[in-house]
Design a protein around this motif. Structure first.
Motif, mmCIF file in Angstrom:
data_model
loop_
_atom_site.group_PDB
_atom_site.id
_atom_site.type_symbol
_atom_site.label_atom_id
_atom_site.label_comp_id
_atom_site.label_asym_id
_atom_site.label_seq_id
_atom_site.Cartn_x
_atom_site.Cartn_y
_atom_site.Cartn_z
ATOM 1 N N GLN A 1 -8.167 11.901 2.997
ATOM 2 C CA GLN A 1 -7.250 11.719 1.637
ATOM 3 C C GLN A 1 -6.318 10.577 1.809
ATOM 4 N N PHE A 2 -5.683 10.346 3.017
ATOM 5 C CA PHE A 2 -4.738 9.159 2.924
ATOM 6 C C PHE A 2 -5.498 7.778 3.346
ATOM 7 N N HIS B 1 -7.241 5.112 -4.276
ATOM 8 C CA HIS B 1 -7.704 6.182 -5.014
ATOM 9 C C HIS B 1 -6.806 7.447 -5.058
ATOM 10 N N LYS B 2 -6.842 7.939 -6.059
ATOM 11 C CA LYS B 2 -6.118 9.463 -6.182
ATOM 12 C C LYS B 2 -6.684 10.436 -5.047
ATOM 13 N N PRO B 3 -5.757 11.310 -4.583
ATOM 14 C CA PRO B 3 -6.224 12.145 -3.475
ATOM 15 C C PRO B 3 -6.513 13.372 -4.335
ATOM 16 N N GLN C 1 0.912 -1.337 0.194
ATOM 17 C CA GLN C 1 0.026 0.139 -0.101
ATOM 18 C C GLN C 1 0.899 1.237 0.043
ATOM 19 N N LEU D 1 -6.192 7.041 -0.189
ATOM 20 C CA LEU D 1 -4.989 6.709 -1.032
ATOM 21 C C LEU D 1 -4.483 5.271 -0.577
ATOM 22 N N TRP D 2 -5.017 4.889 0.573
ATOM 23 C CA TRP D 2 -4.638 3.610 1.033
ATOM 24 C C TRP D 2 -5.580 2.348 0.348
ATOM 25 N N GLY E 1 0.905 3.786 -3.207
ATOM 26 C CA GLY E 1 0.455 5.176 -2.965
ATOM 27 C C GLY E 1 1.373 5.980 -3.339
ATOM 28 N N LEU F 1 1.588 6.408 -6.934
ATOM 29 C CA LEU F 1 0.501 7.034 -7.338
ATOM 30 C C LEU F 1 0.419 8.780 -7.143
ATOM 31 N N LEU F 2 1.046 9.183 -5.924
ATOM 32 C CA LEU F 2 1.073 10.584 -5.757
ATOM 33 C C LEU F 2 2.142 11.235 -6.559
ATOM 34 N N TRP G 1 1.904 11.026 3.787
ATOM 35 C CA TRP G 1 1.776 9.559 3.537
ATOM 36 C C TRP G 1 2.648 8.727 4.452
#
Length: 256
Positions: free
Chosen positions: A135-136, A143-145, A35, A139-140, A39, A42-43, A55
């Motif tokens: 948001q986190f 999903h995009k923040p 994760q 993200l976990w 994550g 993705l960020l 994060w």
């Protein structure tokens, strides 16, 4: 024997200088987490690099990694009653809780204008902290923040954390504390000084690593204890004025 020597030097030192390195961000302990890795990727892909320090802290708590917490608690106990100052190139906000520290790389406790407007620099509120937590959580789950909902009143840019991960880092967040550190450091010259350099790599050598070496070189009463898994070596100029310990600095200080 090594432990006893360092503890004795700590007890006898007039002043103590501590350098906290990148290892206190916890990346080493998070790299095995799917994760966390997904994550982080993705960020970076979506231009939310500024969220990475938060994060990391979220994942450390989510995964129950307490080694850094234990190390910092023990460090605080060791420094109790001592005249000390700490410098950190880690952005881990836990470091600020009970330590007298300056953090030139910033912290997630403060926010700034993403475009770097000087006047837009303040503390993160409780409400904003809750929003960031959501948001986190997303993200976990992969999903995009979202961008920070509030924007800079001067230029309209979204807020970011006040850290080096921001595209335009506002360094004013730490400068006042840096002035206090510089004044304190000037007062160490003729005093017995123990320097603990813990897990400091080469990401920001001009902040801790090289200045600490210079301090030891100039102060005849200084002793440097450099702890790092790989970059523990001492320079020839500091022969006899310190020791290099090849260990994980977090584990080492937790046991000291």
């Amino acid at each position: 024997m090594e432990r006893e020597v360092i503890l004795d030097k700590l007890k006898c030192a007039d002043m103590v200088l501590v350098g906290l390195g990148e290892v206190f961000d916890g990346t080493k302990y998070l790299q095995r987490s799917r994760q966390y890795c997904e994550g982080s990727a993705l960020l970076k892909e979506t231009g939310f690099d500024w969220m990475i320090p938060g994060w990391k802290e979220y994942c450390l708590e989510r995964l129950g990694v307490n080694s850094i917490e234990s190390a910092l608690e023990n460090l605080e106990e060791l420094l109790a009653g001592k005249n000390y100052f700490a410098v950190s190139v880690s952005t881990n906000s836990r470091i600020e809780r009970n330590l007298r520290v300056v953090m030139p790389c910033g912290s997630i406790k403060r926010k700034q204008c993403g475009a770097g407007c000087d006047e837009m620099l303040s503390e993160v509120t409780c409400g904003e902290g809750e929003w960031l937590g959501r948001q986190f959580d997303a993200l976990w789950e992969g999903h995009k923040p979202e961008a920070w909902p509030d924007i800079c009143g001067s230029c309209g840019a979204a807020y970011t954390f006040n850290t080096v991960y921001s595209a335009r880092y506002n360094e004013k967040g730490y400068l006042e504390q840096w002035k206090l550190y510089m004044k304190w450091l000037q007062g160490t010259l003729h005093h017995s000084l123990l320097i603990l350099e813990l897990g400091v790599g080469m990401d920001f050598p001009t902040v801790i690593r090289w200045p600490f070496e210079k301090t030891v070189f100039l102060n005849k009463k200084a002793y440097l204890c450099r702890v790092h898994e790989h970059l523990y070596q001492m320079t020839e100029e500091l022969a006899g004025k310190g020791c290099g310990i090849s260990e994980d600095a977090v584990d080492w200080i937790a046991r000291l």
